[in-house]
Design an enzyme around this catalytic site. Structure first.
Site: not given
Length: 108
Positions: A69-70
């Site tokens: 994820y970011c």
């Protein structure tokens, strides 16, 4: 699958459910260290997209399930593509922490 399904961003909560039920999985935050320090999902590991080519130092087994994820899902998509090109076989983009509604940890 509908025509516009490719426009959908992954639901981070659904991805986290898969992460929690996958033995040996790693939750990978590919934001920069200052972003990670300001608030990340508990139990995640920080490996910024800018350093993704060093993955083998931190993630020795290319069959380790990686849930990436970011902030919004764009960098994590790029990281997933790069990790796959490096030989990692079980990599999934789970989207962005921007949509996350759970507890966050901060580094002080």
């Amino acid at each position: 699958m509908g025509f516009f399904d490719f426009l959908k961003t992954p639901d981070i909560h659904e991805g986290l459910e898969r992460y929690h039920t996958t033995p040996g999985a790693v939750l990978l935050d590919v934001r920069e260290p200052d972003e990670y320090a300001a608030g990340h999902i508990p139990g995640s590991m920080n490996l910024p997209l800018s350093a993704i080519d060093t993955a083998e130092i931190h993630l020795r087994n290319p069959e380790t399930p990686l849930f990436v994820y970011c902030l919004a899902g764009t960098r994590s998509a790029r990281a997933v593509a790069r990790l796959k090109s490096l030989g990692y076989t079980r990599v999934e983009n789970i989207g962005g922490i921007r949509g996350y509604r759970g507890e966050k940890e901060e580094l002080r």
